[in-house]
Structures are given as structure tokens and as C-alpha cells.
Design an enzyme around this catalytic site. Structure first.
Site, PDB file in Angstrom:
ATOM      1  N   THR A  14      30.913  -2.661  18.423  1.00 47.20           N
ATOM      2  CA  THR A  14      31.679  -1.874  19.390  1.00 47.20           C
ATOM      3  C   THR A  14      33.186  -2.068  19.265  1.00 47.20           C
ATOM      4  O   THR A  14      33.952  -1.131  19.419  1.00 47.20           O
ATOM      5  CB  THR A  14      31.242  -2.271  20.824  1.00 47.20           C
ATOM      6  OG1 THR A  14      29.840  -2.081  20.908  1.00 47.20           O
ATOM      7  CG2 THR A  14      31.915  -1.463  21.880  1.00 47.20           C
ATOM      8  N   ASP A  58      26.312  -1.607  12.971  1.00 43.88           N
ATOM      9  CA  ASP A  58      25.865  -2.019  14.294  1.00 43.88           C
ATOM     10  C   ASP A  58      25.118  -3.320  14.012  1.00 43.88           C
ATOM     11  O   ASP A  58      24.295  -3.368  13.083  1.00 43.88           O
ATOM     12  CB  ASP A  58      24.910  -0.949  14.858  1.00 43.88           C
ATOM     13  CG  ASP A  58      24.464  -1.270  16.266  1.00 43.88           C
ATOM     14  OD1 ASP A  58      23.925  -2.375  16.480  1.00 43.88           O
ATOM     15  OD2 ASP A  58      24.651  -0.433  17.152  1.00 43.88           O
ATOM     16  N   SER A  60      22.705  -4.715  15.168  1.00 46.58           N
ATOM     17  CA  SER A  60      21.243  -4.643  15.202  1.00 46.58           C
ATOM     18  C   SER A  60      20.694  -4.316  13.819  1.00 46.58           C
ATOM     19  O   SER A  60      19.524  -4.549  13.542  1.00 46.58           O
ATOM     20  CB  SER A  60      20.764  -3.560  16.166  1.00 46.58           C
ATOM     21  OG  SER A  60      21.545  -3.550  17.301  1.00 46.58           O
ATOM     22  N   THR A  90      28.003  -7.492  19.183  1.00 46.25           N
ATOM     23  CA  THR A  90      27.554  -8.618  20.011  1.00 46.25           C
ATOM     24  C   THR A  90      26.035  -8.836  19.944  1.00 46.25           C
ATOM     25  O   THR A  90      25.566  -9.944  20.174  1.00 46.25           O
ATOM     26  CB  THR A  90      27.940  -8.396  21.486  1.00 46.25           C
ATOM     27  OG1 THR A  90      27.420  -7.131  21.907  1.00 46.25           O
ATOM     28  CG2 THR A  90      29.441  -8.426  21.677  1.00 46.25           C
ATOM     29  N   ASP A  91      25.288  -7.776  19.626  1.00 44.67           N
ATOM     30  CA  ASP A  91      23.828  -7.872  19.741  1.00 44.67           C
ATOM     31  C   ASP A  91      23.229  -9.035  18.946  1.00 44.67           C
ATOM     32  O   ASP A  91      22.357  -9.745  19.437  1.00 44.67           O
ATOM     33  CB  ASP A  91      23.158  -6.559  19.317  1.00 44.67           C
ATOM     34  CG  ASP A  91      23.395  -5.445  20.326  1.00 44.67           C
ATOM     35  OD1 ASP A  91      23.872  -5.743  21.430  1.00 44.67           O
ATOM     36  OD2 ASP A  91      23.099  -4.278  20.001  1.00 44.67           O
ATOM     37  N   THR A 166      23.734 -17.692  23.050  1.00 45.34           N
ATOM     38  CA  THR A 166      22.743 -16.640  23.257  1.00 45.34           C
ATOM     39  C   THR A 166      23.453 -15.497  23.956  1.00 45.34           C
ATOM     40  O   THR A 166      24.266 -15.742  24.852  1.00 45.34           O
ATOM     41  CB  THR A 166      21.636 -17.163  24.213  1.00 45.34           C
ATOM     42  OG1 THR A 166      21.019 -18.279  23.591  1.00 45.34           O
ATOM     43  CG2 THR A 166      20.582 -16.131  24.515  1.00 45.34           C
ATOM     44  N   GLN A 274      10.478 -20.639  26.515  1.00 40.37           N
ATOM     45  CA  GLN A 274      11.014 -19.392  27.065  1.00 40.37           C
ATOM     46  C   GLN A 274      12.220 -19.685  27.959  1.00 40.37           C
ATOM     47  O   GLN A 274      12.994 -18.781  28.272  1.00 40.37           O
ATOM     48  CB  GLN A 274       9.934 -18.658  27.860  1.00 40.37           C
ATOM     49  CG  GLN A 274       8.814 -18.137  26.967  1.00 40.37           C
ATOM     50  CD  GLN A 274       7.643 -17.554  27.743  1.00 40.37           C
ATOM     51  OE1 GLN A 274       7.794 -17.062  28.863  1.00 40.37           O
ATOM     52  NE2 GLN A 274       6.466 -17.600  27.158  1.00 40.37           N
ATOM     53  N   CYS A 275      12.375 -20.955  28.382  1.00 39.22           N
ATOM     54  CA  CYS A 275      13.565 -21.356  29.144  1.00 39.22           C
ATOM     55  C   CYS A 275      14.735 -21.478  28.177  1.00 39.22           C
ATOM     56  O   CYS A 275      14.595 -22.058  27.110  1.00 39.22           O
ATOM     57  CB  CYS A 275      13.385 -22.727  29.792  1.00 39.22           C
ATOM     58  SG  CYS A 275      12.149 -22.790  31.061  1.00 39.22           S
TER      59      CYS A 275
HETATM   60  N1  ASP Z   1      25.174  -2.498  19.306  1.00 43.18           N
HETATM   61  C1  ASP Z   1      26.469  -3.117  19.164  1.00 43.18           C
HETATM   62  C2  ASP Z   1      26.387  -4.137  18.045  1.00 43.18           C
HETATM   63  O1  ASP Z   1      25.857  -5.188  18.239  1.00 43.18           O
HETATM   64  C3  ASP Z   1      26.885  -3.714  20.460  1.00 43.18           C
HETATM   65  C4  ASP Z   1      28.203  -4.435  20.437  1.00 43.18           C
HETATM   66  O2  ASP Z   1      28.938  -4.465  19.506  1.00 43.18           O
HETATM   67  O3  ASP Z   1      28.530  -5.015  21.478  1.00 43.18           O
HETATM   68  O4  ASP Z   1      26.843  -3.867  16.975  1.00 43.18           O
END
Ligand code: ASP
Length: 339
Positions: A14, A58, A60, A90-91, A166, A274-275
Site C-alpha cells: 500500500t 502485494d 500476499s 503489511t500483510d 505479528t 493459538q495464543c
Molecule cells: N495487501 C497489502 C500488502 O500487504 C496491504 C498493505 O500493504 O498494507 O501488500
């Protein structure tokens, strides 16, 4: 003192996007023009050079090849810069930070990852502050040596050890948490480093290692889960490492079928809770003790992200040696696990 030189590597996410005014969708802008978007960078007391991925991603869409691409770029430039800032979505930022922290050993320069929740081109962006402060941190020295000698994530006024983080929020500006390790610096009017918590690497030749095998299977347990189906699905999956997402300090339902399977399988089983905060202690309850007896490895206080990345590295390196895999998995390499 000589001005620090910082390499800014834009990988996507982003932060590097601007809004297409017609369709109002987000698209990457030309990163060579970063100083036009953020003129404040000209005022910083360091020299900045930029490199951008030809096709910004991205995060992801990232995988171990992207980690290697980022690592290679940093390694190639390691001697020529005082610090590195990686702009990243950030993902999956925590995974990349974990990977880089394990790929580079004997770091004496900072690798700071940052990104933003709103694109740089938007009025309320958090990207500007994140970018400017990340560069400042990457350029900071004391007695001619970098203050940060590790891979960290800077986000919304906090600097965290990358392999302890995380992503916890998809809309708050403070998107990251580090539950099991304190922040490395607190940023307000001043940048206050928590020197006691930073890695204190000695000056040694940098070691750069790469190689990952994504042979990991994750099983998430929930009350009422049908164990017969769990066993069947693990059996039919070719992955060598199986992460069992347990409850609390590492507990799973006691059922003979699971116990027998764990005892007889050749796969490596890891116990991750899971914690998000706290650690795995398989001996604490009977429901955890049975896992220990069956040879399941409790990962102590490592994050799931780090366990996945470290396992991908170790299964590639020691494909047939479970003992070595276990020993190194539980050994502290870059501050990712508490002693
Ligand atoms: N989907 C974006 C990514 O991780 C979200 C972000 O940048 O915050 O590339």
C-alpha cells in the site's frame, strides 16, 4: 561525522501506491520520484538511494523467492550502505522480516521494514511518518557504529524485532504487535532506543544463507474437531513438517487415535499455540504431556510466522535429520526465541 548512506528498497504494498483519480483504485507510483511525494526526505541528514522491484508486489503474493530477491539485493549492497529500509506490504511483512533475520547472520547494520495502512498519496497517510522515521532509524549511529544491528519492523511509533512480530489489525495504524519481546525503541519527540533489548552482534564477516522448502502443513484445532479426519488429512498431505495449532500452553484433546498416529508417523510435529502471547509448556497439563511423550516439539515462545519460516529453512538444510532440525529450531539465531 560522515553522513550515513541508506538504501531504500521498494517491494510493493500500500505504501507505494497512489489513487487513480478516475477509478479511485490504487496503483503503484514511480518510486524514482519518491522525493516528489515526500519532499521531507531531502531534509534528512543522510543520503538515500532507491531501488524498486520491477513489478511491485502485494505482499500476499510474496513467497520465499521474494525473500531471496530482497536478501540478494541487500547482500549485494551490504558493504556500500550504512542501513537498509525495505518498503513492504503489511500483510506478510512479519514473515519476510523473520526470513531476513535468519538469512543474515552477524548483521552489524540495520534492515528496517516498514509500510503503511494508507497509501503515501493520501492525505491522512501513515506512510510518510513510517517512511521518514524508518530511514532515520536506519541511519542512526553511535561511535561510528549502527545502533540497530538486526532486522526490525518500524510501524506507528514503535520499533520491533522483526521475527517477534505479528500483524494484528487490518485497519488500525498500529498494525503490528510483538507479544513476547519488548519494543526496541519508542518514538515520540525523540527516538529512544531500548539498548538492553537490541541485539549486540560483534563485528564479524556477514553470513548470508538462503534456501527454503515450503513443506509445511498447518492443522488448526477447535473444540469438537473430528480427530479421525485430522489424522486422515495429515496422512494424505506430503508435507514433512506439521504445525499443530494447540490451545493455551500447548494442549490438545487426549484421544488414542491421535496419540498413536503421532507416535508412529515419520513427520516432524511442532506445537504452536493459538495464543499469541506466552509460551508452549508441554509438561504443564496432561493434555500437553501426551504430545511431549509422542515426540511433538514445543516451539517455546516463537511466533507462528517465525516457526513457519525457520522450518522452511531447516527442512531444506537438514531434510533427513530430525534431531538436527529440532536442535537448530530451538536454538536462538537472531533473537527469535527466548533462552
Ligand atoms: N495487501 C497489502 C500488502 O500487504 C496491504 C498493505 O500493504 O498494507 O501488500
Amino acid at each position: 561525522m560522515k553522513k550515513s548512506k541508506v538504501l531504500l528498497l521498494y517491494t510493493g504494498g500500500t505504501i507505494g501506491m497512489i489513487e487513480n483519480p478516475v477509478e479511485s483504485s490504487l496503483k503503484p507510483f514511480n518510486f524514482d520520484q519518491i522525493t516528489m511525494e515526500v519532499p521531507e526526505l531531502n531534509k534528512l541528514n543522510c543520503t538515500i538511494e532507491t531501488i524498486a522491484f520491477e513489478n511491485p508486489l502485494d505482499s500476499s503474493n510474496m513467497n520465499f523467492e521474494s525473500w531471496t530477491q530482497i536478501g540478494d539485493e541487500i547482500f549485494k549492497n551490504y558493504d556500500y550502505f550504512d542501513g537498509f529500509v525495505v518498503l513492504h506490504g503489511t500483510d506478510t511483512m512479519s514473515y519476510t522480516a523473520s526470513a531476513l533475520s535468519l538469512m543474515f547472520q552477524n548483521l552489524i547494520k540495520p534492515i528496517i521494514l516498514t509500510g503503511s495502512q494508507l497509501p503515501l498519496g493520501q492525505v491522512r497517510t501513515d506512510g510518510k511518518e513510517n517512511l521518514i522515521t524508518a530511514i532515520e532509524i536506519a541511519s542512526k549511529k553511535r561511535n561510528n557504529l549502527s545502533i540497530v544491528k538486526e532486522v526490525a519492523i518500524y510501524f506507528e511509533n514503535q520499533l520491533f524485532r522483526g521475527n517477534r512480530t505479528t500483524k494484528v489489525s487490518s485497519d488500525h495504524f498500529d498494525a503490528f504487535k510483538s507479544y513476547n519481546y519488548p519494543s526496541l525503541a519508542d518514538i515520540g519527540v525523540e527516538i529512544n532506543f531500548n539498548l538492553n533489548y537490541l541485539l549486540k552482534n560483534k563485528i564479524k564477516k556477514i553470513k548470508y544463507e538462503k534456501g527454503f522448502e515450503p513443506s509445511i502443513n498447518i492443522v488448526f484445532f477447535y473444540p469438537g474437531i473430528i480427530i479421525k479426519n485430522v489424522v486422515k488429512s495429515i496422512r494424505s498431505n506430503s508435507s514433512k513438517v506439521v504445525v499443530l495449532m494447540s490451545y493455551g500452553s500447548g494442549n490438545l484433546p487426549i484421544e488414542n487415535e491421535l496419540e498413536e498416529f503421532l507416535n508412529s508417523s515419520k513427520k516432524i510435529f511442532l506445537n504452536v499455540s493459538q495464543c499469541k502471547a506466552g509460551k508452549i509448556e508441554q509438561g504443564k497439563y496432561e493434555t500437553g504431556m501426551q504430545l511431549k511423550k509422542a515426540g511433538v516439539i514445543g516451539v517455546r515462545d516463537m511466533t507462528l510466522e517465525t516457526v513457519i519460516v525457520k522450518s522452511m529453512m531447516l527442512i531444506k538444510k537438514y531434510p533427513l535429520d530430525k534431531d538436527k532440525f529440532t536442535k537448530v529450531l530451538l536454538t536462538n539465531i537472531a533473537g527469535e526465541i527466548s533462552e
